[in-house]
Write an enzyme that holds these catalytic residues in place. Structure first.
Site, mmCIF file in Angstrom:
data_model
loop_
_atom_site.group_PDB
_atom_site.id
_atom_site.type_symbol
_atom_site.label_atom_id
_atom_site.label_comp_id
_atom_site.label_asym_id
_atom_site.label_seq_id
_atom_site.Cartn_x
_atom_site.Cartn_y
_atom_site.Cartn_z
ATOM 1 N N ALA A 315 43.408 36.747 37.661
ATOM 2 C CA ALA A 315 43.607 35.721 37.073
ATOM 3 C C ALA A 315 42.452 34.507 37.391
ATOM 4 C CB ALA A 315 45.180 35.121 37.142
ATOM 5 N N PRO A 316 41.960 33.762 36.473
ATOM 6 C CA PRO A 316 40.894 32.600 37.180
ATOM 7 C C PRO A 316 41.561 31.705 37.931
ATOM 8 C CG PRO A 316 41.026 32.975 34.543
ATOM 9 C CD PRO A 316 42.140 33.805 35.050
ATOM 10 N N GLY A 317 40.573 31.288 38.997
ATOM 11 C CA GLY A 317 41.247 30.431 39.833
ATOM 12 C C GLY A 317 40.982 30.740 41.106
ATOM 13 N N VAL A 318 41.483 30.020 42.360
ATOM 14 C CA VAL A 318 41.239 30.270 43.544
ATOM 15 C C VAL A 318 42.431 31.417 43.797
ATOM 16 C CG1 VAL A 318 41.357 29.427 45.826
ATOM 17 C CG2 VAL A 318 40.355 27.972 43.983
ATOM 18 N N GLY A 320 45.144 33.335 45.551
ATOM 19 C CA GLY A 320 46.269 32.609 46.643
ATOM 20 C C GLY A 320 46.547 33.488 48.014
ATOM 21 N N MET A 321 46.936 32.788 48.780
ATOM 22 C CA MET A 321 46.991 33.507 50.225
ATOM 23 C C MET A 321 48.245 34.195 50.264
ATOM 24 S SD MET A 321 45.492 30.845 52.801
ATOM 25 C CE MET A 321 46.296 29.339 52.387
ATOM 26 N N LYS A 336 52.691 37.792 38.531
ATOM 27 C CA LYS A 336 52.525 37.249 40.113
ATOM 28 C C LYS A 336 53.213 38.428 40.875
ATOM 29 C CE LYS A 336 52.623 32.701 40.716
ATOM 30 N NZ LYS A 336 53.216 31.423 40.801
ATOM 31 N N ASP A 371 59.330 27.738 34.976
ATOM 32 C CA ASP A 371 60.121 29.001 35.118
ATOM 33 C C ASP A 371 59.521 29.981 35.282
ATOM 34 O OD1 ASP A 371 62.708 30.029 35.530
ATOM 35 O OD2 ASP A 371 63.155 29.971 33.275
#
Length: 591
Positions: A315-318, A320-321, A336, A371
């Protein structure tokens, strides 16, 4: 004998679903009394209770089946034959679609989400889409303004089944008529027909009248939220007739409505006219059938996969950790997966992350938390996974993968509505968009806090922007209740050199939060920081957060509006003298 046992098992599952949905309707039916008594804590408790009913009854049925069948309960071929008999029980069953999902849940509980094939469970429905030509209980009542809108609305509102007096019914009718006259032409209104749902839609502190306004040039939503004042008298707070407003009211970031729906498929079909942008899954979700909406979301996913040749991508974007997030380029959902190992600065466990996601599902999301749907043993054809994503999956979540040769099984994931990450949105925003979205961002934080949710990590990358321009929080691994946080002011330095030291000169406990530090890690861009301080500078003060905590501890539950405050009748000038509605920009602190 085996045939009789298969029939008994099928009937037991259906009876178990009947018991579950009966309790679902019972809890829902109590919404009117809770609203009339202004018992807002009970409203929140009933919301959680209704969510838990489904899994509770699935568990009861599973235990019954194990007692009835013994080891045969673990025989997938036996349950495949049971499914065939179960299907034959559904043609005349009023809630067939949710009964199929309930069967799926029982099967998955018995087999630990394994052997999920169409011959063993209802991947797709066994019944035709349009089941009922006639329904035993009308969904809506029709009104025609033969004697004018004033008289028609008086009849409509006088029939509302609430056992409370109106604060000023003629005033509210005047507000509605004035709004309609500003929004539609006299010719349109003269030819209108209004259909109003017979059941009220309850959520938070409001009871919604939901209708369809049929005009010569199309069908429009007609939504009237009913509130009551501190003296227990009713009033209409606004009138909404745009599809955009209706979409937000029924949005994915809000709690489920409590609406009495013995025939949910008929209600969903009726709602589709005023919410054409909502999918079947979203409509079932809005009326509280969250487990069946999960089934429908999966069906929508399968349909999309079958109709496209896209590959799954990161997915585009930073990145996640805690979560690995992937998507399909044109699909409106993201997937996710909780990583096997977290970055050192993330002091959480996978169990804690899952608990946070469950908290969000059960809590009042106030339109500011997305949600999610939870899936186990999610199967993807390998040729549909980009090489970059495949490498990332094996690097970050190998413990959650099972290689089946040409397919990959992900043991656990969440599906969530796709949004534009706020940090990416800010990079492309013009001046007006920047102003609006920063105001929205601050509003989101404030409304979450008022609902007793502290987001924890408030970086822009953890928020998304919806197609309606609303800012929604979607990174839940650090959320907690507001009442669990200790908001502190930074003590003054003891010596001038304290401010130059690498470590703070004051002690910091695990739950300590210093709002004065927010500007440093939230707003590195000076222009954005200036905007944020102008609109939401109070968020940088510990006293602001402490005051909210005190209200929460005192049991105060904030009003939540699914529309801008400027749309409230109480916020407008007298409608008899208003010629146009102010429709510019976002309002300050919309709820």
């Amino acid at each position: 004998m085996t045939r009789d046992l298969e029939k008994l098992v099928a009937q037991t599952i259906l009876q178990g679903f009947d018991a579950q949905y009966g309790r679902f309707l019972e809890v829902t039916a109590g919404a009117q009394q809770r609203f009339e008594q202004a018992d807002w804590p009970a409203v929140q408790q009933a919301m959680k209770q209704r969510i838990h009913l489904y899994d509770h009854h699935v568990g009861l049925v599973v235990e019954q089946l194990r007692c009835i069948t013994g080891i045969r309960c673990d025989d997938a071929d036996f349950l495949a034959r049971v499914k065939h008999i179960y299907t034959r029980l559904l043609p005349d069953y009023p809630r067939f679609e949710i009964a199929e999902s309930f069967f799926n849940s029982v099967y998955c509980r018995l087999f630990n989400h394994r052997e999920l094939t169409p011959d063993k469970l209802f991947v797709f429905s066994s019944q035709p889409e349009q089941r009922f030509r006639e329904i035993p209980r009308p969904i809506a009542k029709t009104f025609v303004p033969t004697d004018g809108w004033q008289n028609m609305l008086e009849k409509l509102l006088s029939d509302v089944p609430l056992r409370l007096p109106w604060e000023d019914l003629p005033r509210d009718i005047g507000y509605i008529v004035a709004y309609l006259q500003r929004t539609f032409s006299a010719e349109q209104l003269a030819q209108a027909t209004l259909q109003m749902a017979n059941e009220l839609f309850y959520r938070n502190k409001a009871a919604w009248l939901v209708g369809k306004l049929s005009l010569p040039d199309g069908i429009f939503p007609f939504l009237l939220p009913i509130h009551h004042n501190e003296r227990g008298a009713l009033f209409i707070d606004t009138c909404l007739t745009s599809q955009a407003d209706a979409s937000i009211v029924f949005g994915f970031a809000r709690s489920y409505f409590m609406v009495y729906a013995p025939l949910p498929s008929a209600l969903v079909a009726w709602l589709r006219d005023i919410l054409p942008g909502k999918t079947t899954a979203e409509l079932y979700l809005a009326i509280g059938c969250q487990k069946h909406s999960k089934t429908e979301y999966y069906r929508e996913y399968l349909h999309y996969i079958a109709e496209s040749e896209e590959q799954f991508i990161i997915a585009p974007g930073v990145k996640g950790m805690v979560m690995l997030v992937f998507t399909l380029p044109s699909f409106d959902r993201v997937f996710k997966v909780i990583k096997d190992r977290f970055a050192p600065q993330k002091e959480v466990s996978a169990e804690r992350v899952m608990a946070c996601y469950q908290l969000v599902k059960e809590h009042d999301r106030v339109g500011r938390m997305a949600d999610t749907q939870e899936y186990e043993n999610f199967v993807i054809d390998k040729h549909r996974i980009s090489s970059e994503l495949l490498d990332e999956l094996w690097r970050e979540v190998p413990d959650k993968l099972e290689d089946l040769g040409d397919r990959l099984v992900i043991r656990h994931l969440y599906m969530e509505r796709r949004m534009t990450p706020l940090n990416l949105y800010l990079e492309q925003a013009n001046a007006q968009q920047l102003h609006d979205v920063i105001e929205e961002y601050g509003n989101a934080i404030k409304q979450l806090a008022a609902a007793n949710i502290f987001p924890g990590d408030m970086l822009f990358k953890n928020f998304g922007v919806t197609r309606h321009g609303r800012v929604v929080f979607y990174d839940y691994d650090e959320i907690c209740y507001m009442t669990e946080v200790n908001f502190r002011k930074i003590p003054p330095p003891r010596h001038p050199e304290d401010e130059l030291a690498a470590e703070p000169w004051y002690s910091v406990a695990p739950n300590d939060v210093f709002p004065e530090e927010f500007p440093h890690f939230l707003c590195s861009d000076r222009h954005i920081r200036t905007l944020f301080e102008e609109m939401h500078g109070d968020l940088f003060c510990a006293d602001y957060w402490r005051a909210l905590q005190q209200r929460i501890r005192e049991g105060h539950i904030e009003d939540v509006y699914a529309y801008r405050r400027r749309k409230r009748f109480s916020q407008r000038a007298d409608p008899r003298y208003t010629t146009a509605e102010n429709d510019s920009g976002f309002c300050r602190n919309p709820a």
